[in-house]
Every structure is written in structure tokens, then in C-alpha cells.
Design an enzyme around this catalytic site. Sequence first.
Site, PDB file in Angstrom:
ATOM      1  N   ASN A 148     -39.020 118.763  64.371  1.00 39.87           N
ATOM      2  CA  ASN A 148     -39.840 119.548  65.294  1.00 39.87           C
ATOM      3  C   ASN A 148     -41.078 118.775  65.725  1.00 39.87           C
ATOM      4  O   ASN A 148     -41.141 118.272  66.841  1.00 39.87           O
ATOM      5  CB  ASN A 148     -40.236 120.880  64.642  1.00 39.87           C
ATOM      6  CG  ASN A 148     -40.747 121.895  65.655  1.00 39.87           C
ATOM      7  OD1 ASN A 148     -41.243 121.536  66.713  1.00 39.87           O
ATOM      8  ND2 ASN A 148     -40.626 123.167  65.329  1.00 39.87           N
ATOM      9  N   ASP A 149     -42.060 118.666  64.842  1.00 39.02           N
ATOM     10  CA  ASP A 149     -43.318 118.014  65.214  1.00 39.02           C
ATOM     11  C   ASP A 149     -43.119 116.593  65.720  1.00 39.02           C
ATOM     12  O   ASP A 149     -43.829 116.148  66.622  1.00 39.02           O
ATOM     13  CB  ASP A 149     -44.271 117.988  64.009  1.00 39.02           C
ATOM     14  CG  ASP A 149     -44.666 119.388  63.554  1.00 39.02           C
ATOM     15  OD1 ASP A 149     -44.710 120.292  64.409  1.00 39.02           O
ATOM     16  OD2 ASP A 149     -44.895 119.574  62.351  1.00 39.02           O
TER      17      ASP A 149
END
Length: 469
Positions: free
Chosen positions: A395-396
Site C-alpha cells: 500500500n504505502d
Amino acid sequence: MHAAVPAWAMLAYLASGVLFILALRGLSSPETSRMGNRFGMAGMLIAVVTTIVTHELASIGEIAAAILLGGAIGFLVARRIAMTAMPQLVAAFHSLVGLAAVLVGVAAFLNPDAFGIMKPDGSDIYKASLIELGLGVAIGAITFSGSVIAFLKLNGNMSGAPILLPMRHAINLGVLAAILVMVAMFGLDTPALFWAILILAFAIGFLLIIPIGGADMPVVVSMLNSYSGWAAAAMGFTLQNTAMIITGALVGSSGAILSYIMCKAMNRSFISVIAGGFGAESSGGDGAAKVDRPWKRGSADDAAFIMKNAEKIIIVPGYGMAVSQAQHTLREMADVLKKEGVDVKYAIHPVAGRMPGHMNVLLAEANVPYDEVFELEDINSEFAQADVAFVIGANDVTNPAAQTDKTSPIYGMPVLEVWKAKTVLFVKRSMGGVGYAGVDNDVFYMDNTMMLLGDAKKMTDEIVKALAH
């Protein structure tokens, strides 16, 4: 001081030091990591045996029993621990190293004659030994309490969000300054300060780690690794054990270098992180996903059709893959695609997961060929030529806000530019969650993105079955 160490023992310690260096060299690559582990084990065996043979010990039986007990516990833990729990296991091991340094320091302070640090007339401890003792217990205590907090955060027993205390910067700097002053005064023969140093060091380890948010946890793990090495080195000086000094210095310096490299990879200030959350005000988002924005949902059949007709696919693994233990199914999917003539590569971000090298270990466990795995700087330019970016649980590290949103807590962090691929297939448990940094990912809502919602292992398994048909 201690009796002179035999020449052969110094050569043995030198050999163990060389083996430790070869171990670090081997661990720098997944392909050579097993050999690196063997070098490290051999070096430690030589160091331990040499120390036992050259020192007068109260009871060989007790030491043998302790080694067997510790070895058995370590073996059982290593066999049973899930790969998803490896970061918190590393933090727990770091805490034990710190605690061991503290216990050795306390024992040396209470019984200096047994450790050979008492002056010949029995009047006092050598001043150099007092300094070494003070630094050793301080670093060990900081490592212990800091590692305990890191474990609790990684294990979910504490919130991964920064816990920001009022005046924390002034408190941290004040306590650290007080510890240094007390160590200096302790070296000038003020025995009562020993316990004050110990208590303050335990406190500062706690205070340094609680303000650090989840996005910085990989750096914290490597930083605590460095601390544990310096604690061991300091105790090595107290015990006048060359092997401990060499090993501790290697672990301490390599951990510090790794922490610096990871800070660069995350666009974090090294000093800010080790000083305990300077800038932590921006280390976490609001934790809310913008689910009201339009997005496209796909199925395993849709994904299989797109990938089977692709020429080049780049797979981006993340912590979600680790949680679901999808690495074996993922490799099976890649094998099927390669049989269809598809060019498959894996892209690894340096801080994907919860500790350095987390994704590399998982892919190696699944026997993914090393020549198919690429680091960020080597593969980022290839996303624009890729037909599909298959993101599984990351994600990040794929969030374009790192390049576009100056208010984002991850702004400036190098990320994998998956959105440049023709199609992005994003495997995610649900649209309601966000990454460890607590910020939403704009890739979810892009026109070329198809969201594959569900457990990563189950979704990948369904894709494999769809490819077979």
C-alpha cells in the site's frame, strides 16, 4: 585486570571475527544468505568454545545446561513462528540482547573482583571499567525497553500510531544529557549513580520509541539492532572479551548503516528517527479510506484474462501477502504465466513489510528465482513498459501521494510507480483499510486500476485456477 589471553585464543577470536564479516557479506543477498548464516554460526561456535576453554568458570555443567536450554527455546520458536510475526520476533530478540548486557553489567558492578575489573589492592574498580560499565548498562537498558515497545507496536498490543507526549523533545534530550553526565561522574567514582543511570536508561528507551509511528517501524527495528550491537561491544570491553567487542561493533555499525539506508529510502531524517520521533507529527494520516470515490472492482477471472494476454507483468508484494501467506501461491501463478510466455518480474521496495528484507525472505521461502527479484531503483523505470502491475498486499510503497502531496506523511519517500503500467491489478482485503502510515492510496481510484478484494492467498489461488481453464 584479567590474565593474559593465550595467543591461540586471540587467533581464534580473529577467525571468528572474519567469519562474522563473511556472514554479513553473505546476508547482503538472498542468494548467499544461507551461506552467510553458516559463517555466522561457525564464528559464534568458535568464539563461545574459545571463551569457555580460556576462562575459569564456576560450573561447566551449568553453562552447558544454559546453552542447551536457550538453544532448545530458540529452535522451537524459529520452527513455530509465522513469517508475519518475524518483525516482532526480531524486536523481542533485541530486547533479550539488551537485557543480557544489563544483567552482565549489574553482576560486574556487584562483584567486580570476579570480572577482573577491581584494582589489585581491592580498593576500587578501574576508572576505565566504570566508564565501560556505565555505557554498557545504559545502551543495554535503552535497547531492552525500546525493543519491548517496538514488539508491542508490531504485535498489535499497542497502537502503531505515534504517542506524542508534551515537551517530548526537551524531555528526551534532557534525559539523554543526564545519562551522559552521570556516566562521566560514575567514571569519577560515584557508585550510587549506577542505579540512577540504569533507571533513566530504561525510561529513555521507552520515551524514544513511543513517538515513532508505524511508517517508521522498519527503521526502528534496524536501529534497535544497532543498539544491541553497541551494548554487546561495551560489555565486551568490561569483560575484556575480544570476540564480543568485534561482534558488537560489527552488529552496531552494520545496523546503523542499514538504518541510514532505510531512512534515505523513506525520505526520513536519520537523526529525527533515532532522536525519538522528531517530525512525528506527520508520521501518520487520519486512517480513513476515501471509499466514496469511484473505483472498479474485478474478479479472479478478469485478472486471469488480462494477465494471460499480457507480455510483461511486474508483481509487487507487500505485508498483505505476508499476512495471508500467499507467497507460494503467488509463485505458482507466476510459473503458470511464464509457461504462457509472459515475462514476469518481482519489484521489492526496501521498506515493504515490517522489517528490512521482509519480502525477500518470503519470496526466497517460496523458491522464487533470485534473478526475477529486483529492488526499487532497478525496476521502477520498467513500469511504464509493463502491461500489468500486480500489487498484492502493498500500500504505502505504491502510493503516488509520496510524489504529489506535500502534506502527506509519506511525501518524498521513493515509491514503486505501479500506476504507470497499462493495467494495475490491486489485491486488497477491503476498501475500508489504509496502509501502516495511515493514508489513502490514489491508485485505488485510477481509471487503469482494477481492485481485487479479498484474502490475498484465496484471490491468488482463484486466479491460478482461472488461468488453468
